[in-house]
Design a protein around this motif. Structure first.
Motif, mmCIF file in Angstrom:
data_model
loop_
_atom_site.group_PDB
_atom_site.id
_atom_site.type_symbol
_atom_site.label_atom_id
_atom_site.label_comp_id
_atom_site.label_asym_id
_atom_site.label_seq_id
_atom_site.Cartn_x
_atom_site.Cartn_y
_atom_site.Cartn_z
ATOM 1 N N GLY A 265 0.823 -1.197 0.000
ATOM 2 C CA GLY A 265 0.000 0.000 0.000
ATOM 3 C C GLY A 265 0.857 1.247 0.000
ATOM 4 N N ILE A 266 1.771 1.349 0.976
ATOM 5 C CA ILE A 266 2.743 2.438 1.051
ATOM 6 C C ILE A 266 4.117 1.820 1.228
ATOM 7 N N ASP A 267 5.063 2.210 0.399
ATOM 8 C CA ASP A 267 6.423 1.672 0.459
ATOM 9 C C ASP A 267 7.400 2.820 0.682
ATOM 10 N N VAL A 268 8.175 2.745 1.778
ATOM 11 C CA VAL A 268 9.115 3.801 2.137
ATOM 12 C C VAL A 268 10.525 3.231 2.108
ATOM 13 N N VAL A 269 11.406 3.857 1.335
ATOM 14 C CA VAL A 269 12.823 3.513 1.329
ATOM 15 C C VAL A 269 13.595 4.776 1.679
ATOM 16 N N TYR A 270 14.297 4.740 2.829
ATOM 17 C CA TYR A 270 15.043 5.911 3.290
ATOM 18 C C TYR A 270 16.512 5.541 3.404
ATOM 19 N N ARG A 271 17.357 6.224 2.632
ATOM 20 C CA ARG A 271 18.799 6.009 2.643
ATOM 21 C C ARG A 271 19.493 7.346 2.796
ATOM 22 N N ASN A 272 20.466 7.416 3.713
ATOM 23 C CA ASN A 272 21.262 8.624 3.861
ATOM 24 C C ASN A 272 22.663 8.184 4.260
ATOM 25 N N SER A 273 23.621 8.380 3.396
ATOM 26 C CA SER A 273 24.942 7.791 3.585
ATOM 27 C C SER A 273 25.839 8.612 4.502
ATOM 28 N N ASP A 274 25.384 9.761 4.980
ATOM 29 C CA ASP A 274 26.203 10.548 5.894
ATOM 30 C C ASP A 274 25.318 11.127 6.993
ATOM 31 N N SER A 275 25.867 11.972 7.828
ATOM 32 C CA SER A 275 25.135 12.485 9.000
ATOM 33 C C SER A 275 24.755 13.945 8.807
ATOM 34 N N THR A 276 24.259 14.296 7.647
ATOM 35 C CA THR A 276 23.981 15.693 7.330
ATOM 36 C C THR A 276 22.646 16.172 7.855
ATOM 37 N N GLY A 277 21.898 15.350 8.576
ATOM 38 C CA GLY A 277 20.662 15.802 9.176
ATOM 39 C C GLY A 277 19.463 15.736 8.275
ATOM 40 N N SER A 278 19.556 15.019 7.188
ATOM 41 C CA SER A 278 18.392 14.793 6.348
ATOM 42 C C SER A 278 17.308 14.074 7.146
ATOM 43 N N GLU A 279 16.030 14.419 6.907
ATOM 44 C CA GLU A 279 14.940 13.838 7.680
ATOM 45 C C GLU A 279 13.793 13.418 6.764
ATOM 46 N N LEU A 280 13.090 12.393 7.201
ATOM 47 C CA LEU A 280 11.828 12.002 6.578
ATOM 48 C C LEU A 280 10.795 11.858 7.685
ATOM 49 N N ASN A 281 9.739 12.654 7.625
ATOM 50 C CA ASN A 281 8.660 12.627 8.600
ATOM 51 C C ASN A 281 7.407 12.104 7.909
ATOM 52 N N LEU A 282 6.892 10.977 8.385
ATOM 53 C CA LEU A 282 5.716 10.354 7.790
ATOM 54 C C LEU A 282 4.573 10.366 8.793
ATOM 55 N N ARG A 283 3.430 10.891 8.402
ATOM 56 C CA ARG A 283 2.229 10.909 9.223
ATOM 57 C C ARG A 283 1.115 10.194 8.467
ATOM 58 N N LEU A 284 0.443 9.273 9.142
ATOM 59 C CA LEU A 284 -0.604 8.466 8.514
ATOM 60 C C LEU A 284 -1.837 8.489 9.408
ATOM 61 N N PHE A 285 -2.969 8.952 8.866
ATOM 62 C CA PHE A 285 -4.191 9.112 9.637
ATOM 63 C C PHE A 285 -5.390 8.479 8.928
ATOM 64 N N ASP A 286 -6.275 7.834 9.662
ATOM 65 C CA ASP A 286 -7.666 7.581 9.288
ATOM 66 C C ASP A 286 -7.849 7.015 7.881
ATOM 67 N N SER A 287 -6.958 6.161 7.443
ATOM 68 C CA SER A 287 -7.019 5.646 6.084
ATOM 69 C C SER A 287 -7.235 4.136 6.070
ATOM 70 N N ILE A 288 -7.771 3.651 4.970
ATOM 71 C CA ILE A 288 -7.927 2.219 4.730
ATOM 72 C C ILE A 288 -6.855 1.806 3.745
ATOM 73 N N ILE A 289 -5.984 0.898 4.168
ATOM 74 C CA ILE A 289 -4.885 0.437 3.326
ATOM 75 C C ILE A 289 -4.996 -1.077 3.240
ATOM 76 N N GLY A 290 -5.562 -1.549 2.154
ATOM 77 C CA GLY A 290 -5.783 -2.982 2.009
ATOM 78 C C GLY A 290 -7.189 -3.288 1.566
ATOM 79 N N GLN A 291 -7.859 -4.191 2.314
ATOM 80 C CA GLN A 291 -9.167 -4.686 1.907
ATOM 81 C C GLN A 291 -10.196 -3.556 1.792
ATOM 82 N N SER A 292 -10.869 -3.516 0.645
ATOM 83 C CA SER A 292 -11.927 -2.544 0.413
ATOM 84 C C SER A 292 -12.912 -3.146 -0.567
ATOM 85 N N ALA A 293 -13.890 -2.364 -0.963
ATOM 86 C CA ALA A 293 -14.853 -2.838 -1.955
ATOM 87 C C ALA A 293 -14.194 -3.097 -3.303
#
Length: 313
Positions: A265-293
């Motif tokens: 449903g959602i695929d996240v790949v996060y790679r950061n080869s150094d310590s430069t402070g790169s960020e990924l912030n993921l927020r997931l609310f009130d959703s249907i991921i998978g079985q539906s009509a």
């Protein structure tokens, strides 16, 4: 700041062109504001809509400070179908600003238009590439809003439908590249694949973050954009009986359905080869991921793959 160029595209058919249905390119310090409303883009050999910013230009209103999201360009209530590549391709290069709302506000206000935004039968539904600067302090901004919390308050009617794109392709494919700020909101949206039974393929939402100096925030199922917006309405929450707050930011709940994909449903790949402070912030609310009509997903509902230095929130 008044945009230098305003382009209004309404009620047209862009079909079977050998490149894109509609293409916008901004260069240098130019400012391009667009409203693309109620059009058909179908059967074009490349993309339905292609937007590219280069060399410090602006698509949408200028960003005056690091905390300013700006005034978005509008892609609203269009039918974007059966194009050879992406339904909508958004590419932000250099130290530019790309601010876009993909909505159906006009459809809700004017029933004679298409009844909602439909993106169907393309290779990817929406693809976003953020290619900013190369060092700490470089500022490029990509801010994309798909759907809202107020255009279609009926929970059984989706404002944006990204459905049955070809070869089990990705519904929303984002790549927060080099330095800058990347924001994506997806709310009140149906992402429906064209699942091939037993074949693992592309996900509903793909997030590939493998660069330095970028702070990326992805919100699924809620609308938190709070800058000024089109049609005299705020860009952020205006109708929210059961909202909330996180990180001191109010949000409006407007869940998504992500279903019938041959991958995750959602695929996240996060790679950061150094310590430069790169960020990924993921927020997931009130959703249907998978079985539906409409079916189910063949892979995971949510898959997160994180490696090397950096931050993930």
């Amino acid at each position: 700041t008044t945009p230098e160029t305003r382009v209004f595209v309404r009620g047209n058919e862009f079909t079977n062109n050998t490149l894109n249905g509609v293409e916008f390119t901004s260069n240098d310090s130019s400012v391009l504001y667009t409203e693309v409303i109620g059009n058909l883009m179908s059967g074009n050999a490349a993309n339905g809509v292609s937007v590219t910013t280069n060399n410090g230009s602006f698509f949408g209103s200028p960003v005056l400070s690091a905390g300013d999201i700006g005034y978005p360009s509008i892609i609203d209530s269009n039918q974007i179908t059966d194009n050879g590549d992406a339904g909508i391709l958004l590419t932000n290069n250099d130290l530019s600003s790309l601010v876009v709302d993909i909505t159906s506000i006009e459809a809700a206000m004017h029933p004679n238009l298409y009844d909602r935004t439909l993106i169907s039968g393309n290779v990817d539904g929406i693809r976003v590439e953020h290619n900013g600067g190369s060092i700490v302090g470089d500022f490029a901004l990509t801010s994309i809003r798909i759907g809202t919390a107020f255009a279609f308050p009926d929970p059984d009617v989706f404002e944006v439908e990204i459905t049955e794109n070809t070869n089990n392709a990705i519904g929303v494919n984002i790549n927060p590249g080099s330095a800058g700020v990347f924001n994506l909101n997806v709310s009140d949206t149906l992402l429906r694949g064209g699942r091939a039974i037993g074949v693992l393929a592309d996900p509903g939402i793909a997030i590939t973050h493998d660069s330095s100096f970028t702070v990326a925030t992805v919100v699924v199922g809620a609308d938190i954009s709070d800058a000024a917006g089109p049609y005299g309405l705020p860009r952020g929450p205006v109708r929210d009986p059961v909202g909330g707050v996180f990180d001191n930011i109010p949000y409006a709940r407007a869940g998504d359905v992500i279903t019938d994909f041959a991958g995750d449903g959602i695929d996240v790949v996060y790679r950061n080869s150094d310590s430069t402070g790169s960020e990924l912030n993921l927020r997931l609310f009130d959703s249907i991921i998978g079985q539906s009509a409409f079916g189910l997903n063949t892979g995971d509902g949510l898959n997160i793959d994180v490696n090397n230095a950096g931050g993930f929130d």
